[in-house]
Motif scaffolding. Structure first.
Motif, PDB file in Angstrom:
ATOM      1  N   LEU A   1       4.267  23.290  12.417  1.00 53.83           N
ATOM      2  CA  LEU A   1       4.793  24.481  13.074  1.00 53.83           C
ATOM      3  C   LEU A   1       4.221  25.677  12.335  1.00 53.83           C
ATOM      4  CD1 LEU A   1       8.152  22.768  13.092  1.00 53.83           C
ATOM      5  CD2 LEU A   1       6.942  23.389  15.163  1.00 53.83           C
ATOM      6  N   VAL A   2       3.189  26.268  12.895  1.00 49.91           N
ATOM      7  CA  VAL A   2       2.413  27.295  12.210  1.00 49.91           C
ATOM      8  C   VAL A   2       2.975  28.679  12.485  1.00 49.91           C
ATOM      9  CG1 VAL A   2       0.133  28.336  11.995  1.00 49.91           C
ATOM     10  CG2 VAL A   2       0.351  25.886  12.258  1.00 49.91           C
ATOM     11  N   TYR A   3       3.269  29.356  11.402  1.00 46.31           N
ATOM     12  CA  TYR A   3       3.760  30.729  11.501  1.00 46.31           C
ATOM     13  C   TYR A   3       2.817  31.650  10.733  1.00 46.31           C
ATOM     14  CZ  TYR A   3       5.518  29.722   6.815  1.00 46.31           C
ATOM     15  OH  TYR A   3       5.607  29.364   5.501  1.00 46.31           O
ATOM     16  N   ARG A   4       2.876  32.928  11.088  1.00 48.52           N
ATOM     17  CA  ARG A   4       2.067  33.934  10.405  1.00 48.52           C
ATOM     18  C   ARG A   4       2.869  34.546   9.264  1.00 48.52           C
ATOM     19  NH1 ARG A   4       1.665  39.149  12.352  1.00 48.52           N
ATOM     20  NH2 ARG A   4       2.628  38.353  14.225  1.00 48.52           N
ATOM     21  N   GLU A   5       4.103  34.980   9.568  1.00 49.17           N
ATOM     22  CA  GLU A   5       4.935  35.639   8.564  1.00 49.17           C
ATOM     23  C   GLU A   5       6.359  35.093   8.513  1.00 49.17           C
ATOM     24  OE1 GLU A   5       4.847  39.717   9.723  1.00 49.17           O
ATOM     25  OE2 GLU A   5       2.773  40.003   9.120  1.00 49.17           O
ATOM     26  N   ASN A   6       6.840  34.521   9.596  1.00 43.62           N
ATOM     27  CA  ASN A   6       8.245  34.180   9.743  1.00 43.62           C
ATOM     28  C   ASN A   6       8.521  32.698   9.464  1.00 43.62           C
ATOM     29  OD1 ASN A   6      10.925  33.921  10.479  1.00 43.62           O
ATOM     30  ND2 ASN A   6      10.711  35.050  12.392  1.00 43.62           N
ATOM     31  N   ARG A   7       8.642  32.350   8.201  1.00 43.36           N
ATOM     32  CA  ARG A   7       8.917  30.955   7.828  1.00 43.36           C
ATOM     33  C   ARG A   7      10.242  30.470   8.421  1.00 43.36           C
ATOM     34  NH1 ARG A   7       7.198  27.072   4.563  1.00 43.36           N
ATOM     35  NH2 ARG A   7       8.713  25.569   3.820  1.00 43.36           N
ATOM     36  N   TYR A   8      11.230  31.359   8.489  1.00 43.44           N
ATOM     37  CA  TYR A   8      12.531  30.986   9.035  1.00 43.44           C
ATOM     38  C   TYR A   8      12.393  30.472  10.473  1.00 43.44           C
ATOM     39  CZ  TYR A   8      17.302  31.332  10.746  1.00 43.44           C
ATOM     40  OH  TYR A   8      18.514  31.043  11.316  1.00 43.44           O
ATOM     41  N   LEU A   9      11.551  31.113  11.260  1.00 46.57           N
ATOM     42  CA  LEU A   9      11.320  30.673  12.627  1.00 46.57           C
ATOM     43  C   LEU A   9      10.726  29.265  12.633  1.00 46.57           C
ATOM     44  CD1 LEU A   9      11.276  31.217  15.660  1.00 46.57           C
ATOM     45  CD2 LEU A   9       9.056  32.343  15.326  1.00 46.57           C
ATOM     46  N   GLY A  10       9.767  29.022  11.767  1.00 41.57           N
ATOM     47  CA  GLY A  10       9.187  27.683  11.644  1.00 41.57           C
ATOM     48  C   GLY A  10      10.237  26.647  11.292  1.00 41.57           C
ATOM     49  N   GLU A  11      11.135  26.997  10.406  1.00 37.56           N
ATOM     50  CA  GLU A  11      12.210  26.069  10.006  1.00 37.56           C
ATOM     51  C   GLU A  11      13.184  25.816  11.157  1.00 37.56           C
ATOM     52  OE1 GLU A  11      12.373  24.248   7.342  1.00 37.56           O
ATOM     53  OE2 GLU A  11      10.650  25.168   6.355  1.00 37.56           O
ATOM     54  N   GLN A  12      13.462  26.836  11.968  1.00 36.59           N
ATOM     55  CA  GLN A  12      14.321  26.652  13.140  1.00 36.59           C
ATOM     56  C   GLN A  12      13.687  25.652  14.102  1.00 36.59           C
ATOM     57  OE1 GLN A  12      14.685  30.881  14.357  1.00 36.59           O
ATOM     58  NE2 GLN A  12      16.849  30.336  14.608  1.00 36.59           N
ATOM     59  N   LEU A  13      12.401  25.811  14.345  1.00 37.06           N
ATOM     60  CA  LEU A  13      11.695  24.903  15.246  1.00 37.06           C
ATOM     61  C   LEU A  13      11.649  23.489  14.671  1.00 37.06           C
ATOM     62  CD1 LEU A  13       8.815  27.292  16.284  1.00 37.06           C
ATOM     63  CD2 LEU A  13      10.733  26.554  17.717  1.00 37.06           C
ATOM     64  N   LYS A  14      11.498  23.382  13.364  1.00 36.83           N
ATOM     65  CA  LYS A  14      11.489  22.070  12.706  1.00 36.83           C
ATOM     66  C   LYS A  14      12.798  21.331  12.977  1.00 36.83           C
ATOM     67  CE  LYS A  14      11.140  19.842   8.158  1.00 36.83           C
ATOM     68  NZ  LYS A  14      12.107  18.846   8.541  1.00 36.83           N
ATOM     69  N   GLN A  15      13.921  22.023  12.913  1.00 39.38           N
ATOM     70  CA  GLN A  15      15.217  21.392  13.202  1.00 39.38           C
ATOM     71  C   GLN A  15      15.227  20.790  14.606  1.00 39.38           C
ATOM     72  OE1 GLN A  15      18.420  24.171  12.652  1.00 39.38           O
ATOM     73  NE2 GLN A  15      17.947  24.511  10.500  1.00 39.38           N
ATOM     74  N   ARG A  16      14.658  21.500  15.550  1.00 40.87           N
ATOM     75  CA  ARG A  16      14.614  20.994  16.926  1.00 40.87           C
ATOM     76  C   ARG A  16      13.701  19.773  17.034  1.00 40.87           C
ATOM     77  NH1 ARG A  16      15.307  24.597  21.225  1.00 40.87           N
ATOM     78  NH2 ARG A  16      14.997  22.749  22.499  1.00 40.87           N
ATOM     79  N   ILE A  17      12.539  19.853  16.411  1.00 41.31           N
ATOM     80  CA  ILE A  17      11.576  18.756  16.510  1.00 41.31           C
ATOM     81  C   ILE A  17      12.072  17.517  15.774  1.00 41.31           C
ATOM     82  CG2 ILE A  17       9.254  18.046  15.805  1.00 41.31           C
ATOM     83  CD1 ILE A  17       8.319  20.792  16.745  1.00 41.31           C
ATOM     84  N   ASP A  18      12.779  17.714  14.683  1.00 41.00           N
ATOM     85  CA  ASP A  18      13.332  16.567  13.956  1.00 41.00           C
ATOM     86  C   ASP A  18      14.246  15.727  14.849  1.00 41.00           C
ATOM     87  OD1 ASP A  18      11.973  17.136  11.614  1.00 41.00           O
ATOM     88  OD2 ASP A  18      13.670  18.153  10.659  1.00 41.00           O
ATOM     89  N   GLN A  19      14.797  16.305  15.879  1.00 46.42           N
ATOM     90  CA  GLN A  19      15.678  15.583  16.798  1.00 46.42           C
ATOM     91  C   GLN A  19      14.916  14.687  17.767  1.00 46.42           C
ATOM     92  OE1 GLN A  19      18.064  18.589  18.684  1.00 46.42           O
ATOM     93  NE2 GLN A  19      19.121  19.110  16.787  1.00 46.42           N
ATOM     94  N   PHE A  20      13.607  14.855  17.877  1.00 49.21           N
ATOM     95  CA  PHE A  20      12.818  14.032  18.795  1.00 49.21           C
ATOM     96  C   PHE A  20      12.857  12.555  18.419  1.00 49.21           C
ATOM     97  CE2 PHE A  20       9.536  17.615  19.850  1.00 49.21           C
ATOM     98  CZ  PHE A  20      10.502  18.303  20.538  1.00 49.21           C
ATOM     99  N   GLY A  21      12.897  12.266  17.125  1.00 54.03           N
ATOM    100  CA  GLY A  21      12.849  10.868  16.685  1.00 54.03           C
ATOM    101  C   GLY A  21      11.428  10.343  16.731  1.00 54.03           C
ATOM    102  N   LYS A  22      11.051   9.762  17.883  1.00 53.34           N
ATOM    103  CA  LYS A  22       9.712   9.193  18.034  1.00 53.34           C
ATOM    104  C   LYS A  22       9.062   9.711  19.306  1.00 53.34           C
ATOM    105  CE  LYS A  22      10.483   4.895  15.573  1.00 53.34           C
ATOM    106  NZ  LYS A  22      10.176   3.487  15.547  1.00 53.34           N
ATOM    107  N   ILE A  23       7.739   9.808  19.251  1.00 56.35           N
ATOM    108  CA  ILE A  23       6.919  10.094  20.425  1.00 56.35           C
ATOM    109  C   ILE A  23       5.829   9.031  20.452  1.00 56.35           C
ATOM    110  CG2 ILE A  23       5.389  11.716  21.594  1.00 56.35           C
ATOM    111  CD1 ILE A  23       6.834  14.001  20.180  1.00 56.35           C
ATOM    112  N   ARG A  24       5.688   8.361  21.576  1.00 52.17           N
ATOM    113  CA  ARG A  24       4.715   7.263  21.728  1.00 52.17           C
ATOM    114  C   ARG A  24       4.865   6.246  20.605  1.00 52.17           C
ATOM    115  NH1 ARG A  24      -0.530   8.070  25.065  1.00 52.17           N
ATOM    116  NH2 ARG A  24      -0.388   5.856  24.745  1.00 52.17           N
ATOM    117  N   GLY A  25       6.096   5.951  20.241  1.00 51.75           N
ATOM    118  CA  GLY A  25       6.371   4.932  19.249  1.00 51.75           C
ATOM    119  C   GLY A  25       6.150   5.349  17.806  1.00 51.75           C
ATOM    120  N   ARG A  26       5.773   6.587  17.596  1.00 48.80           N
ATOM    121  CA  ARG A  26       5.524   7.065  16.227  1.00 48.80           C
ATOM    122  C   ARG A  26       6.607   8.047  15.806  1.00 48.80           C
ATOM    123  NH1 ARG A  26      -0.667   8.673  15.635  1.00 48.80           N
ATOM    124  NH2 ARG A  26       0.072   9.039  13.540  1.00 48.80           N
ATOM    125  N   ALA A  27       7.127   7.862  14.610  1.00 49.32           N
ATOM    126  CA  ALA A  27       8.140   8.774  14.076  1.00 49.32           C
ATOM    127  C   ALA A  27       7.523  10.155  13.886  1.00 49.32           C
ATOM    128  CB  ALA A  27       8.672   8.244  12.750  1.00 49.32           C
TER     129      ALA A  27
END
Length: 168
Positions: free
Chosen positions: A46-72
């Motif tokens: 999750l690439v950010y220019r200045e806003n690390r907090y935004l990247g961390e917010q998105l990480k929380q959402r993506i962590d909920q995916f679990g697996k995509i195409r069988g890969r964690a």
């Protein structure tokens, strides 16, 4: 912690929310992932220019995916500068978390050289070389840059390409 996710969702722009929701389908359409080691995690940067907090917010959402195409899924918020000196695994995913303006061409070249799927939720980025994004009209449609995908040596499934808006 209950409520954390909804707070993160509420503070994300509509385009970021749509992008996060579309990301699993776009990643799953990557035929190249089928040929790789399923036992390895799937890095999503999750690439950010200045806003690390935004990247961390998105990480929380993506962590909920679990697996995509069988890969964690293994999400990481990372600054553009950090990513450009990293050695990411081929076929990793790069999600643009905030507009990169003048730095976008550097990221496009980097992702093409390293065979990474580059996704941006920001209007106009696909036309500027980003591999995938989406277009909003009367409905939301995936959008792909065919030249960028070819340069990155990434093949998407035919059914996905049929519904996507293609930028040549």
């Amino acid at each position: 912690m209950p409520g954390t996710t909804s707070l993160a969702q509420d503070s994300l722009s509509p385009r970021l929310q749509i992008g996060i929701n579309l990301l699993p389908a776009i990643v799953a359409a990557n035929q190249s992932l089928a040929a790789t080691d399923i036992d390895r995690n799937l890095p999503i940067y999750l690439v950010y220019r200045e806003n690390r907090y935004l990247g961390e917010q998105l990480k929380q959402r993506i962590d909920q995916f679990g697996k995509i195409r069988g890969r964690a899924v293994e999400a990481a918020a990372i600054s553009l500068e950090e990513l450009l000196v990293a050695e990411p695994q081929p076929l990793s995913v790069v999600f643009v978390a905030e507009p990169l303006e003048r730095q976008l061409p550097d990221l496009v070249r980097f992702t093409q050289q390293h065979r990474l799927l580059l996704f941006s939720p920001f209007a106009g980025d696909v036309e500027r070389g980003v591999s995938a994004g989406f277009q909003v009209t009367d409905k939301v449609l995936p959008e792909v840059n065919m030249a960028s995908l070819k340069q990155s040596k990434i093949q998407l499934k035919a059914f996905f390409l049929r519904i996507a808006v293609k930028y040549e």
